[in-house]
Motif scaffolding. Structure first.
Motif, PDB file in Angstrom:
ATOM      1  N   SER A 153     -13.660   0.464 -11.594  1.00 31.25           N
ATOM      2  CA  SER A 153     -12.957   1.171 -12.674  1.00 31.25           C
ATOM      3  C   SER A 153     -11.643   0.501 -13.063  1.00 31.25           C
ATOM      4  O   SER A 153     -11.047   0.854 -14.087  1.00 31.25           O
ATOM      5  N   TYR A 154     -11.184  -0.489 -12.284  1.00 24.62           N
ATOM      6  CA  TYR A 154      -9.909  -1.142 -12.581  1.00 24.62           C
ATOM      7  C   TYR A 154     -10.089  -2.508 -13.243  1.00 24.62           C
ATOM      8  O   TYR A 154      -9.120  -3.240 -13.421  1.00 24.62           O
ATOM      9  N   TYR A 155     -11.317  -2.830 -13.622  1.00 24.61           N
ATOM     10  CA  TYR A 155     -11.598  -4.091 -14.316  1.00 24.61           C
ATOM     11  C   TYR A 155     -10.764  -4.186 -15.599  1.00 24.61           C
ATOM     12  O   TYR A 155     -10.738  -3.264 -16.411  1.00 24.61           O
ATOM     13  N   ARG A 156     -10.045  -5.284 -15.754  1.00 29.47           N
ATOM     14  CA  ARG A 156      -9.192  -5.581 -16.907  1.00 29.47           C
ATOM     15  C   ARG A 156      -8.088  -4.535 -17.120  1.00 29.47           C
ATOM     16  O   ARG A 156      -7.625  -4.331 -18.240  1.00 29.47           O
ATOM     17  N   GLN A 157      -7.683  -3.908 -16.032  1.00 21.57           N
ATOM     18  CA  GLN A 157      -6.591  -2.943 -16.103  1.00 21.57           C
ATOM     19  C   GLN A 157      -5.370  -3.494 -15.365  1.00 21.57           C
ATOM     20  O   GLN A 157      -5.503  -4.254 -14.398  1.00 21.57           O
ATOM     21  N   LYS A 158      -4.200  -3.075 -15.808  1.00 17.88           N
ATOM     22  CA  LYS A 158      -2.949  -3.473 -15.142  1.00 17.88           C
ATOM     23  C   LYS A 158      -2.683  -2.472 -14.019  1.00 17.88           C
ATOM     24  O   LYS A 158      -2.421  -1.291 -14.276  1.00 17.88           O
ATOM     25  N   VAL A 159      -2.795  -2.962 -12.800  1.00 19.64           N
ATOM     26  CA  VAL A 159      -2.746  -2.092 -11.629  1.00 19.64           C
ATOM     27  C   VAL A 159      -1.514  -2.423 -10.790  1.00 19.64           C
ATOM     28  O   VAL A 159      -1.281  -3.589 -10.441  1.00 19.64           O
ATOM     29  N   ALA A 160      -0.730  -1.383 -10.466  1.00 21.16           N
ATOM     30  CA  ALA A 160       0.384  -1.537  -9.530  1.00 21.16           C
ATOM     31  C   ALA A 160      -0.048  -0.967  -8.185  1.00 21.16           C
ATOM     32  O   ALA A 160      -0.473   0.188  -8.097  1.00 21.16           O
ATOM     33  N   VAL A 161       0.037  -1.793  -7.143  1.00 21.55           N
ATOM     34  CA  VAL A 161      -0.312  -1.363  -5.787  1.00 21.55           C
ATOM     35  C   VAL A 161       0.986  -1.212  -5.000  1.00 21.55           C
ATOM     36  O   VAL A 161       1.761  -2.165  -4.875  1.00 21.55           O
ATOM     37  N   ILE A 162       1.224  -0.011  -4.468  1.00 17.53           N
ATOM     38  CA  ILE A 162       2.452   0.269  -3.736  1.00 17.53           C
ATOM     39  C   ILE A 162       2.154   0.235  -2.241  1.00 17.53           C
ATOM     40  O   ILE A 162       1.265   0.937  -1.764  1.00 17.53           O
ATOM     41  N   GLY A 163       2.885  -0.592  -1.492  1.00 11.98           N
ATOM     42  CA  GLY A 163       2.692  -0.644  -0.045  1.00 11.98           C
ATOM     43  C   GLY A 163       2.608  -2.056   0.477  1.00 11.98           C
ATOM     44  O   GLY A 163       2.427  -3.015  -0.287  1.00 11.98           O
ATOM     45  N   ALA A 164       2.741  -2.188   1.812  1.00 11.87           N
ATOM     46  CA  ALA A 164       2.772  -3.516   2.434  1.00 11.87           C
ATOM     47  C   ALA A 164       1.858  -3.621   3.638  1.00 11.87           C
ATOM     48  O   ALA A 164       1.878  -4.635   4.336  1.00 11.87           O
ATOM     49  N   ALA A 165       1.051  -2.572   3.896  1.00 11.07           N
ATOM     50  CA  ALA A 165       0.197  -2.569   5.083  1.00 11.07           C
ATOM     51  C   ALA A 165      -1.250  -2.900   4.698  1.00 11.07           C
ATOM     52  O   ALA A 165      -1.531  -3.321   3.580  1.00 11.07           O
ATOM     53  N   ASN A 166      -2.170  -2.686   5.635  1.00 15.22           N
ATOM     54  CA  ASN A 166      -3.558  -3.094   5.444  1.00 15.22           C
ATOM     55  C   ASN A 166      -4.204  -2.481   4.208  1.00 15.22           C
ATOM     56  O   ASN A 166      -4.892  -3.170   3.458  1.00 15.22           O
ATOM     57  N   SER A 167      -3.981  -1.190   4.003  1.00 16.15           N
ATOM     58  CA  SER A 167      -4.627  -0.525   2.860  1.00 16.15           C
ATOM     59  C   SER A 167      -4.186  -1.141   1.544  1.00 16.15           C
ATOM     60  O   SER A 167      -5.007  -1.411   0.661  1.00 16.15           O
ATOM     61  N   ALA A 168      -2.883  -1.378   1.400  1.00 15.37           N
ATOM     62  CA  ALA A 168      -2.359  -1.952   0.162  1.00 15.37           C
ATOM     63  C   ALA A 168      -2.902  -3.365  -0.060  1.00 15.37           C
ATOM     64  O   ALA A 168      -3.286  -3.737  -1.178  1.00 15.37           O
TER      65      ALA A 168
END
Length: 319
Positions: A153-168
């Motif tokens: 669902s995030y194809y060609r979308q501007k995505v901000a990922v918050i975090g610095a651990a494994n999940s992020a």
């Protein structure tokens, strides 16, 4: 008011293990779960693979056969459904516990559907339901998610990922590989040391080459329908944005536990007080099982090393 020997709150793998041991001991028990069966596992990413091998996830002497040594989420959901059916466990799903109180030698348990009492209670609670919030304007927008499902669902979308651990890191890499324009926003000066050693070089190289953008020592100020504003060492910046995936981690239900009288150690992990031999808390006949035993140290207890909590609890109760 229905009466039981034992009420188990939480129908995750460890809660089911407690139900199995209670049934084997001939106790009149019930397992109450606010969501679906193994609700935390259900909310894991769709394509997730476990770190543990299938035999280490087994409970109740039911074999776990998977296609690969480390099973996928969908296989785990199928397995625990089979366990519940095989043992014909008494499980009440989509019933949220609102209050647990003790008067004399009995516990009163109030849910959104009824009232129960019991001689003993086990809290087999996960921590995947209470995400750490960003506490910024716009966090309640539909485009902001604290759970990750799958990347399509995030194809060609501007995505901000918050975090610095494994999940992020996993979310950033997976969405980028499926065509998302990914920006990581990280409060720390670098990625966590706990990031999986075989994944860390991958994401670091993607950041170095500019495929994935990253802002370190940075935090979110506010979120709007079309932008995300962040504070960076170079000043505030507004970035075009379609989705925010806040992989900020999760926490145990401390307030719920405190309301029952459970005490906590004065340590950095806010570890609850319990007897490691019996799993009983400072409240008589109130027990803990599974990941909740670790407080904020959510990487201490897993299915494979907390399965035996069920046997310890039922042994203490029957003694």
């Amino acid at each position: 008011m229905a009466g039981y020997d034992l009420i188990i709150i939480g129908a995750g793998p460890i809660g089911l293990a407690c139900g199995i041991e209670a049934k084997k001991a001939g106790l009149h028990y019930v397992v109450i779960e606010k969501g679906c069966l193994v609700n935390s596992l259900y909310h894991y990413p769709m394509n997730m693979t476990f770190f543990s091998t299938s035999e280490k996830l087994e409970i109740g002497d039911v074999p776990f056969i998977s296609n690969n040594p480390k099973p996928a989420r969908v296989e785990a959901l199928e397995y625990y459904r089979r366990v519940c059916s095989s043992w014909d466990l008494n499980v009440k799903l989509y019933e949220e516990v609102k209050e647990v109180s003790s008067s004399g030698e009995r516990f009163s348990v109030i849910t959104n559907k009824g009232k129960y009492n019991a001689d003993a209670v086990v809290l087999a609670l996960g921590f995947y339901d209470l995400p750490y919030l960003l506490n910024v304007s716009g966090e309640n927008l539909p485009k902001v998610k604290h759970y990750y499902d799958e990347p399509h669902s995030y194809y060609r979308q501007k995505v901000a990922v918050i975090g610095a651990a494994n999940s992020a890191v996993d979310v950033a890499l997976e969405t980028w590989r499926k065509g998302a324009d990914v920006t990581m926003i990280i409060r720390e000066p670098g990625l966590r040391e706990s990031v999986k050693y075989w994944v860390k070089p991958d994401v670091e190289n993607r950041i170095k080459e500019g495929s994935i953008k990253a802002y370190f020592n940075s935090s979110v100020i506010q979120i709007t329908e079309t932008e995300i504003e962040i504070q960076t060492p170079e000043g505030n910046k507004k970035l075009d944005n379609d989705f925010v995936l806040a992989m900020t981690g999760y926490q145990p239900p401390f307030d719920f536990m405190k309301s029952m009288g459970i005490q906590f150690h004065n340590d950095e992990f806010h570890t609850p007080v319990y007897d490691e031999v019996t799993m009983e808390t400072n409240v008589q006949n109130l027990y803990l099982a599974g990941v909740v035993c670790g407080g904020l140290k959510t990487n201490k207890w897993f299915i494979e090393n907390s399965r035996d909590h069920a046997k310890l609890i039922i042994k203490d109760l029957t003694n």
